[in-house]
Scaffold this motif. Structure first.
Motif, PDB file in Angstrom:
ATOM      1  N   UNK A  28      41.546 -11.199 -53.470  1.00 43.91           N
ATOM      2  CA  UNK A  28      41.271 -11.347 -52.012  1.00 43.91           C
ATOM      3  C   UNK A  28      39.665 -11.649 -51.853  1.00 43.91           C
ATOM      4  N   UNK A  29      39.498 -12.184 -50.888  1.00 44.17           N
ATOM      5  CA  UNK A  29      37.862 -12.466 -50.511  1.00 44.17           C
ATOM      6  C   UNK A  29      37.098 -11.446 -49.590  1.00 44.17           C
ATOM      7  N   UNK A  30      36.270 -10.798 -50.252  1.00 37.04           N
ATOM      8  CA  UNK A  30      35.892  -9.642 -49.388  1.00 37.04           C
ATOM      9  C   UNK A  30      34.650 -10.118 -48.405  1.00 37.04           C
ATOM     10  N   UNK A  31      34.543  -9.656 -47.240  1.00 37.40           N
ATOM     11  CA  UNK A  31      33.232 -10.086 -46.486  1.00 37.40           C
ATOM     12  C   UNK A  31      33.236  -9.243 -45.347  1.00 37.40           C
ATOM     13  N   UNK A  32      32.256  -9.417 -44.435  1.00 30.20           N
ATOM     14  CA  UNK A  32      32.262  -8.637 -43.342  1.00 30.20           C
ATOM     15  C   UNK A  32      32.593  -9.669 -41.899  1.00 30.20           C
ATOM     16  N   UNK A  33      33.497  -9.260 -41.086  1.00 28.10           N
ATOM     17  CA  UNK A  33      34.040 -10.016 -40.385  1.00 28.10           C
ATOM     18  C   UNK A  33      33.699  -9.357 -38.955  1.00 28.10           C
ATOM     19  N   UNK A  34      33.734 -10.253 -37.835  1.00 25.69           N
ATOM     20  CA  UNK A  34      33.550  -9.791 -36.539  1.00 25.69           C
ATOM     21  C   UNK A  34      34.606 -10.291 -35.695  1.00 25.69           C
ATOM     22  N   UNK A  35      35.395  -9.517 -35.031  1.00 25.21           N
ATOM     23  CA  UNK A  35      36.356  -9.926 -33.901  1.00 25.21           C
ATOM     24  C   UNK A  35      35.680  -9.781 -32.466  1.00 25.21           C
ATOM     25  N   UNK A  36      35.547 -11.087 -31.949  1.00 28.23           N
ATOM     26  CA  UNK A  36      34.803 -11.099 -30.651  1.00 28.23           C
ATOM     27  C   UNK A  36      35.613 -10.232 -29.757  1.00 28.23           C
ATOM     28  N   UNK A  37      36.710  -9.624 -29.955  1.00 27.88           N
ATOM     29  CA  UNK A  37      37.621  -8.660 -29.004  1.00 27.88           C
ATOM     30  C   UNK A  37      37.093  -7.315 -28.920  1.00 27.88           C
TER      31      UNK A  37
ATOM     32  N   UNK B  58      31.602  -3.220 -28.366  1.00 31.82           N
ATOM     33  CA  UNK B  58      30.822  -2.419 -28.699  1.00 31.82           C
ATOM     34  C   UNK B  58      30.465  -1.434 -27.595  1.00 31.82           C
ATOM     35  N   UNK B  59      29.632  -0.174 -27.983  1.00 35.06           N
ATOM     36  CA  UNK B  59      29.439   0.794 -26.829  1.00 35.06           C
ATOM     37  C   UNK B  59      28.699   0.282 -25.892  1.00 35.06           C
ATOM     38  N   UNK B  60      27.638  -0.502 -26.205  1.00 33.14           N
ATOM     39  CA  UNK B  60      26.788  -1.006 -24.931  1.00 33.14           C
ATOM     40  C   UNK B  60      27.663  -1.775 -24.061  1.00 33.14           C
ATOM     41  N   UNK B  61      28.516  -2.754 -24.707  1.00 35.08           N
ATOM     42  CA  UNK B  61      29.406  -3.625 -23.848  1.00 35.08           C
ATOM     43  C   UNK B  61      30.204  -2.918 -22.812  1.00 35.08           C
ATOM     44  N   UNK B  62      30.574  -1.774 -23.546  1.00 37.25           N
ATOM     45  CA  UNK B  62      31.873  -0.986 -22.853  1.00 37.25           C
ATOM     46  C   UNK B  62      30.897  -0.497 -21.567  1.00 37.25           C
ATOM     47  N   UNK B  63      29.968   0.075 -22.040  1.00 45.32           N
ATOM     48  CA  UNK B  63      29.001   0.895 -20.804  1.00 45.32           C
ATOM     49  C   UNK B  63      28.601  -0.216 -19.839  1.00 45.32           C
ATOM     50  N   UNK B  64      28.071  -1.259 -20.164  1.00 48.75           N
ATOM     51  CA  UNK B  64      27.816  -2.379 -19.087  1.00 48.75           C
ATOM     52  C   UNK B  64      28.939  -2.817 -18.435  1.00 48.75           C
ATOM     53  N   UNK B  65      30.327  -2.884 -18.892  1.00 47.28           N
ATOM     54  CA  UNK B  65      31.410  -3.114 -18.303  1.00 47.28           C
ATOM     55  C   UNK B  65      31.706  -2.132 -17.257  1.00 47.28           C
ATOM     56  N   UNK B  66      31.549  -0.886 -17.572  1.00 48.72           N
ATOM     57  CA  UNK B  66      32.092   0.400 -16.709  1.00 48.72           C
ATOM     58  C   UNK B  66      31.183   0.388 -15.418  1.00 48.72           C
ATOM     59  N   UNK B  67      29.616   0.155 -15.784  1.00 47.74           N
ATOM     60  CA  UNK B  67      28.613   0.098 -14.746  1.00 47.74           C
ATOM     61  C   UNK B  67      29.066  -1.023 -13.484  1.00 47.74           C
ATOM     62  N   UNK B  68      29.629  -2.131 -14.165  1.00 46.11           N
ATOM     63  CA  UNK B  68      29.773  -3.056 -13.418  1.00 46.11           C
ATOM     64  C   UNK B  68      30.861  -2.843 -12.571  1.00 46.11           C
ATOM     65  N   UNK B  69      31.995  -2.475 -13.180  1.00 48.18           N
ATOM     66  CA  UNK B  69      33.219  -2.138 -12.421  1.00 48.18           C
ATOM     67  C   UNK B  69      32.840  -1.113 -11.409  1.00 48.18           C
ATOM     68  N   UNK B  70      32.146   0.112 -11.612  1.00 48.54           N
ATOM     69  CA  UNK B  70      31.565   1.060 -10.738  1.00 48.54           C
ATOM     70  C   UNK B  70      30.866   0.335  -9.404  1.00 48.54           C
ATOM     71  N   UNK B  71      30.037  -0.595  -9.948  1.00 48.97           N
ATOM     72  CA  UNK B  71      29.205  -1.273  -8.743  1.00 48.97           C
ATOM     73  C   UNK B  71      30.192  -2.044  -7.711  1.00 48.97           C
ATOM     74  N   UNK B  72      31.315  -2.792  -8.445  1.00 50.25           N
ATOM     75  CA  UNK B  72      32.332  -3.424  -7.546  1.00 50.25           C
ATOM     76  C   UNK B  72      32.988  -2.547  -6.952  1.00 50.25           C
ATOM     77  N   UNK B  73      33.520  -1.424  -7.557  1.00 47.25           N
ATOM     78  CA  UNK B  73      34.119  -0.401  -6.642  1.00 47.25           C
ATOM     79  C   UNK B  73      33.422   0.062  -5.451  1.00 47.25           C
TER      80      UNK B  73
END
Length: 105
Positions: A15-24, A27-42
């Protein structure tokens, strides 16, 4: 075991070992930003709903006062128009009250 061990182990298994990133992944920062945006929209949606409710309730009151005037209540066509508008207002208010309850939770 450390990273070197796991890389060697993966390589030994073909197997090939590596560090992978899934764009889905969020991150905690993205989640918190999303939560703030949803809160403002609400909050914005709640404010718009409250404003529309106030506008319709005011118009409903105006219609009530109009229908008390002799030149209006003696005019059947005008009374029917106002009654139809009042029914539309009541329907929209019912929907807005439900929406407001959901947003205010």
């Amino acid at each position: 075991h450390d990273l070197k061990y796991w890389v060697e182990y993966c390589n030994s298994q073909g197997l090939d070992a590596g560090i992978y990133y899934n764009p889905l992944w969020l991150t905690a920062a993205a989640y918190n930003t999303n939560a703030r945006v949803k809160g403002r929209k609400r909050q914005n949606d709640l404010k718009k709903t409250e404003d529309r409710i106030a506008e319709l309730e005011d118009r409903d009151g105006v219609i009530d006062r109009l229908m008390e005037q002799e030149e209006v209540y003696t005019n059947s066509v005008r009374c029917q128009e106002l009654a139809a508008e009042k029914a539309e207002i009541a329907q929209e208010l019912e929907e807005l009250y439900e929406k407001w309850e959901e947003l205010a939770e």
